[in-house]
Design an enzyme around this catalytic site. Structure first.
Site, PDB file in Angstrom:
ATOM      1  N   ARG A   1       5.052  -2.579 -12.423  1.00 32.37           N
ATOM      2  CA  ARG A   1       5.615  -2.370 -11.242  1.00 32.37           C
ATOM      3  C   ARG A   1       6.299  -4.006 -10.746  1.00 32.37           C
ATOM      4  NH1 ARG A   1       1.947  -2.531  -5.787  1.00 32.37           N
ATOM      5  NH2 ARG A   1       0.303  -3.386  -6.686  1.00 32.37           N
TER       6      ARG A   1
ATOM      7  N   HIS B   1       3.860   6.562  -6.728  1.00 38.33           N
ATOM      8  CA  HIS B   1       3.096   6.042  -5.728  1.00 38.33           C
ATOM      9  C   HIS B   1       4.331   6.200  -4.683  1.00 38.33           C
ATOM     10  CE1 HIS B   1       1.203   3.614  -2.585  1.00 38.33           C
ATOM     11  NE2 HIS B   1       0.392   3.164  -3.707  1.00 38.33           N
TER      12      HIS B   1
ATOM     13  N   ASP C   1      -7.384   7.362   2.675  1.00 37.05           N
ATOM     14  CA  ASP C   1      -6.929   6.757   1.136  1.00 37.05           C
ATOM     15  C   ASP C   1      -7.939   7.768   0.409  1.00 37.05           C
ATOM     16  OD1 ASP C   1      -6.167   5.571  -1.175  1.00 37.05           O
ATOM     17  OD2 ASP C   1      -6.915   3.633  -0.490  1.00 37.05           O
TER      18      ASP C   1
ATOM     19  N   GLU D   1       1.108  10.944  -3.582  1.00 43.26           N
ATOM     20  CA  GLU D   1       1.334  10.532  -4.984  1.00 43.26           C
ATOM     21  C   GLU D   1       0.948  11.391  -6.234  1.00 43.26           C
ATOM     22  OE1 GLU D   1      -0.392   6.489  -5.074  1.00 43.26           O
ATOM     23  OE2 GLU D   1      -0.596   6.467  -3.070  1.00 43.26           O
TER      24      GLU D   1
END
Length: 308
Positions: free
Chosen positions: A99, A169, A213, A272
């Site tokens: 990324r 993501h 999360d 995701e």
């Protein structure tokens, strides 16, 4: 990368053009009769997708960094060849290294049904092998139409097998996080990263009112983001993936992140498509792994209306 050369070699009149974007990075502007998208060649990252006559599917932070070596906050970052912290604890970057690399433009095409397709790729170099000692081809196929389709393809060019974890993501734009429900993970097992990776079971649909999360395991259904504030649903159809990650940083972490505004957590949720946690993929020499996600916005759904 020379913008003029990119347009000469890969531009498509009326559908695909290249321009210099934020930070001087090459951006790909896709615009057809069905929808439009912006793709950053840096990071191999879709930054926005907007079906015709619709609001943007994706959240992109106004405070995002556009600097070499830093990820862009928003859109659909690619986590590869590992998801999360360095699995070997060698101090390598969180979520891998692709990324923060400039990808190659492999090809662009106008499909027979009016969609536009862009293929970006990365190949191993001496620099990547110093970080992760394997030979690979990594391609991302982005198809822009009434829906957005992302397919990430890993090919093992080594003489020995290697293992990866990975994720698309994606940051989904929502009207307000208080009015979001995520459907399709009811009763599912998940690892709660906020609670030291405790194993838990999802009770009912997901609503978010604090930091979330989670790595959901054994995911086999379509997932839906039910967004009351925008009066729409985002339908996520994944393939070759059995884990899903749900993330929202909530107020404290959002305020601490330099590339998010303090209240940005109200405007997005990450759902995701991943091979993460215990779902490690081993790829044989000469073999390949594909993971894909299709994102479709649905409107005019009676059950989206709040009860009177």
């Amino acid at each position: 990368m020379n913008i003029e050369e990119l347009n000469k070699n890969h531009g498509i009149d009326g559908q695909v053009k290249f321009m210099e974007g934020a930070g001087g990075f090459p951006f790909i502007m896709v615009d057809n009769t069905k929808g439009s998208a912006v793709i950053s060649v840096y990071g191999g990252q879709v930054l926005s997708f907007q079906p015709t006559n619709e609001q943007n599917l994706m959240f992109l932070s106004e405070a995002a960094y556009y600097e070499a070596g830093k990820g862009i906050k928003g859109g659909a970052p690619i986590c590869w060849p590992w998801f999360g912290p360095d699995p070997e604890e060698q101090g390598r970057p969180v979520h891998g290294f692709v990324r923060t690399r400039l990808w190659n433009v492999i090809k662009t095409e106008a499909t027979g049904n009016g969609d536009s397709k862009v293929t970006l790729g990365l190949r191993d170099t001496a620099e990547t092998r110093a970080i992760w000692p394997h030979s690979f081809n990594l391609d991302l196929e982005v198809t822009v139409g009434e829906s957005l389709n992302l397919e990430l393809i890993t090919r093992n060019k080594d003489t020995a097998p290697f293992s990866i974890t990975q994720a698309l993501h994606t940051y989904f734009r929502v009207g307000h996080i208080d009015q979001v429900t995520i459907l399709g993970l009811e009763g599912g097992a998940y690892l709660d990263k906020v609670d030291n990776y405790a194993q838990k079971t999802q009770a009912g649909a997901i609503t978010i009112n604090s930091e979330v999360d989670r790595i959901y395991q054994d995911v086999q259904k379509e997932l839906v983001i039910d967004d009351i504030a925008y009066d729409r649903r985002i339908r996520i159809r994944a393939s070759d993936s059995r884990t899903a990650v749900v993330w929202n940083p909530w107020a404290k972490i959002s305020a601490q992140m330099g590339d998010l505004k303090d209240d940005d957590y109200e405007r997005f949720v990450c759902v995701e498509t991943a091979n993460a946690g215990s779902e490690v993929v081993e790829i044989a020499p000469g073999g390949e792994c594909r993971v894909a996600a299709n994102y479709l916005i649905e409107r005019n759904i009676p059950e989206l209306k709040p009860a009177a």
